[in-house]
Every structure is written in structure tokens, then in C-alpha cells.
Design a protein around this motif. Structure first.
Motif: not given
Ligand code: ZN
Length: 376
Positions: A144-164
Motif C-alpha cells: 500500500k505504501d510501495a505502490r507509489r514508486a514500485f510497479r508489481r508484476t505477477e510472474i506466476g502462481r504458487s502450488v496453491e495458486g497464490r500470486p508470485l
């Protein structure tokens, strides 16, 4: 006046994110025996039992609660041990679930082995963990704080389907990588990661000098369920970098692809925790330029951060098939120079105490400054 006896009403709960305990047995009033659940790998070996995180309810305010932690022995790299929980590594506890300090009144019985904690809460409820928890929820809070300077990309999913996630910031030509939580118990490394992100948010010069790529949570499933070391299928995410097991370890596949797609980097560091060792390990290569960079990196960490190594700079050696770490794997792919850092959770001489959350956060800020300096 009617005086009611205090009933034995202590209850132990770990049905929350990152929570973990094994068997729970009442011993007497205000005294409970709690087993570490532990975790084994895909072959039922290498049991590690150094993560527990639970809540105690029904304590009597101002009266001590005694907790015997048991079921601690395990194996590491196929060698049996008495367990990573010992006299050097007492638990942390919290009365609000947010601020943590070490349990000061404890004993360790190497015979059983067993760690006995005596905690006197001011209220009826408190939390106990091996180290201050850092879960997926903490990471979302940081985002919530980082998004003002970072972008995030989902590069895959864990075994249980959580975003990486891959978090990226900065505009420099050279890329610096940081990786966290290949092993779910190692919460101290995530607090370092939070400190690094907060420094990058504060420090525009660091963002303009480099591109920063952060893999903040390599094993979100393990962190969610209070795991110790292995992913949902029992695979160690800092071994197996030479194994092609997409279905069993999609986390490694996603990370490798993301790193290679970005063309590797000028410097890569995966952060870890151990009980009593602290060190920097370089890649298994002999190129003089890489060795020279490693030496400068190590010396700068020692001189300008709270990194307090227990051994000199070392370089990764050869490993058996199926045992490659991320630094071996990235070296093989020539996406290096890749390093691994271990930081202890026990008493650390530069702090003069066992590390606390504030120490980890400060080190994260120091770390990103040193990484940028050694590449100049
Ligand atoms: Zn680790």
C-alpha cells in the motif's frame, strides 16, 4: 465473600496466517506443553522444526504462564540434529500481536530437548513465535505504501495458486535483484526486505541510479500455513534450481523465468536467516572480476552496515544433482553475480542483543545503499 478457584482455562490457537504448533498438552495450572509441528521434505527427510507461532488465551493477568516447547529434533542436509531451537534462540512474544520482544525468562534442556518459557502477561492473551512473524498480510500492507514508486508484476502462481510478485522500481541501466523468503520460517529476512523497500521509497537517488527488482515472497504458501522450509509439495525452494519440476515447484520456475527475461542483473542477493551463523556466500565462479566484486561487497557490508559475519567471505562449492541453490542456478544460466546472505537470529555483537524488528528494518536501508555503492 465467595472466592472461586481459577479454572485451567489456557487455550492455544494457531488458526491464523503463519500460525503453527503441533500437539498441545496441559501440564498443570498455567503450564502447557506444546510441540513444534516441524516439516519434512518431499522424501520425508530433513525435518526442520524451527517455526512455531501461536496465541495463548485465558492467562491470568500478572501471573506467569509456563510453556514447554518440545518435538524439536530434526535433520539438515541429511544430518540429524537436536533441533534449531536451543539456548541461543529463545522465543519472542507479544501482547498485541504487533510489537515483539524476546522471552527473557527461559531455560533449555538439551537432554529432551525442551525449551521452557515463562511469560507473565498483563492481560489474558498473548502471542509467541520463533521470530517476529512476517506474513503475506504484512507484505500487502507494505505494498500500500510501495505502490507509489514500485510497479508489481505477477510472474506466476504458487502450488496453491497464490500470486508470485515481482516488484520493480528505478530507472538505472544496471539492475539489482533482491529475493526473500525462499524459506518460510525466515521472517527476519522479510523485515530486512521491508527496510530495503522503505529506503528505496525515501531515496530518489537510489531509484534513479539503478533498476531494482524485488522478489519479495518466494514461498507464499509456506508463509500462509506457518511452514518451515519446504513448499507445498515438500521441495526446498533454495535447492532444486537444477531440477525441472514445474508442477511441483512452480515458484522456482516463475522466478527463474523472470530473472532470465530481465537479462539477469549486475548484482543479485537472496536473504536468509540461521540460528547462529551470519555470512555472505558468493557464486561458484573463479572470474577475477566477480571475485573482486564479491570482496568489495563483503568489505562494504562489514564496514558500513550492521552485518556481523561469523566467517570470512565464501564462495559456493559444487553440489549434488537436485541440490542447486538459486546462486548455483543463476551462475549456470550466467545471470549472475548472485549472492546469498545468512543472518543470525541469536545475539549479534553489533547490536549487543538478539536482533529485533527495528534492527532488521535499519539493515535493509543500509543494504540497498551498500549494494548501489559497490557497483559504482
Ligand atoms: Zn534459508
Amino acid at each position: 465473600m465467595l472466592i472461586l478457584p481459577f479454572a485451567l482455562l489456557i487455550s492455544v490457537t494457531w488458526s491464523f496466517e503463519g500460525g503453527s504448533a503441533g500437539r498441545v498438552e496441559p501440564v498443570g495450572e498455567g503450564h502447557v506443553r506444546i510441540g513444534a509441528q516441524g516439516q519434512k521434505d518431499q522424501d520425508g527427510r530433513n525435518r526442520q522444526a524451527n517455526w512455531y507461532s501461536f496465541r495463548v488465551d485465558g492467562a491470568r493477568p500478572g501471573q506467569p504462564v509456563t510453556i514447554d516447547l518440545v518435538d524439536l529434533p530434526g535433520e539438515y542436509n541429511y544430518q540429524p540434529n537436536r533441533g534449531a531451537v536451543n539456548a541461543e534462540t529463545p522465543a519472542v512474544w507479544s501482547e498485541d500481536g504487533r510489537s515483539w520482544r524476546h522471552v527473557e525468562d527461559f531455560t533449555y534442556d538439551a537432554g529432551e530437548p525442551k525449551m521452557t518459557l515463562r511469560i507473565t502477561p498483563r492481560g489474558r492473551r498473548f502471542w509467541v513465535a520463533h521470530t517476529p512473524p512476517y506474513t503475506n498480510r504484512h507484505l500487502e500492507g507494505l505494498w500500500k505504501d510501495a505502490r507509489r514508486a514500485f510497479r508489481r508484476t505477477e510472474i506466476g502462481r504458487s502450488v496453491e495458486g497464490r500470486p508470485l510478485w515481482l516488484w520493480t522500481t528505478g530507472t538505472g541501466a544496471k539492475t539489482i535483484w533482491l529475493m526473500f523468503r525462499q524459506h518460510s520460517w525466515e521472517t527476519g529476512s522479510s523485515w530486512v526486505g521491508e527496510g530495503a523497500v522503505r529506503e528505496l521509497l525515501r531515496n530518489a537517488a537510489l531509484r534513479s541510479a539503478y533498476t531494482w527488482k524485488i522478489l519479495p515472497m518466494a514461498d507464499p504458501d509456506g508463509v500462509a500455513r506457518g511452514g518451515v522450509r519446504f513448499n507445498r509439495h515438500g521441495f526446498d525452494l533454495n535447492r532444486n534450481w537444477d531440477v525441472n519440476g514445474v508442477a511441483k515447484m512452480p515458484e522456482i520456475t516463475a522466478q527463474r523465468q523472470a530473472i532470465l527475461a530481465a537479462g539477469g542483473g549486475a548484482l543479485f542477493l537472496s536473504l536468509h536467516n540461521t540460528e547462529t551463523a551470519e555470512y555472505l556466500e558468493g557464486p561458484p565462479v573463479t572470474e577475477p572480476a566477480v571475485r573482486e566484486l564479491a570482496g568489495r561487497f563483503y568489505e562494504a557490508l562489514v564496514a558500513r552496515t550492521s552485518f556481523a559475519p561469523t566467517r570470512p567471505l565464501s564462495f559456493a562449492g559444487p553440489v549434488a544433482a537436485g541440490r542447486m541453490t538459486v546462486i548455483h542456478g543463476l551462475t549456470r544460466e550466467r545471470a549472475w553475480p548472485a549472492f546469498l546472505m545468512e543472518q543470525r537470529i541469536s545475539r549479534q555483537p553489533k547490536y549487543g542483543r538478539r536482533p529485533l524488528v527495528e534492527d532488521r528494518l535499519r539493515f535493509g536501508g543500509e543494504l540497498v545503499k551498500v549494494m548501489s555503492e559497490v557497483l559504482q
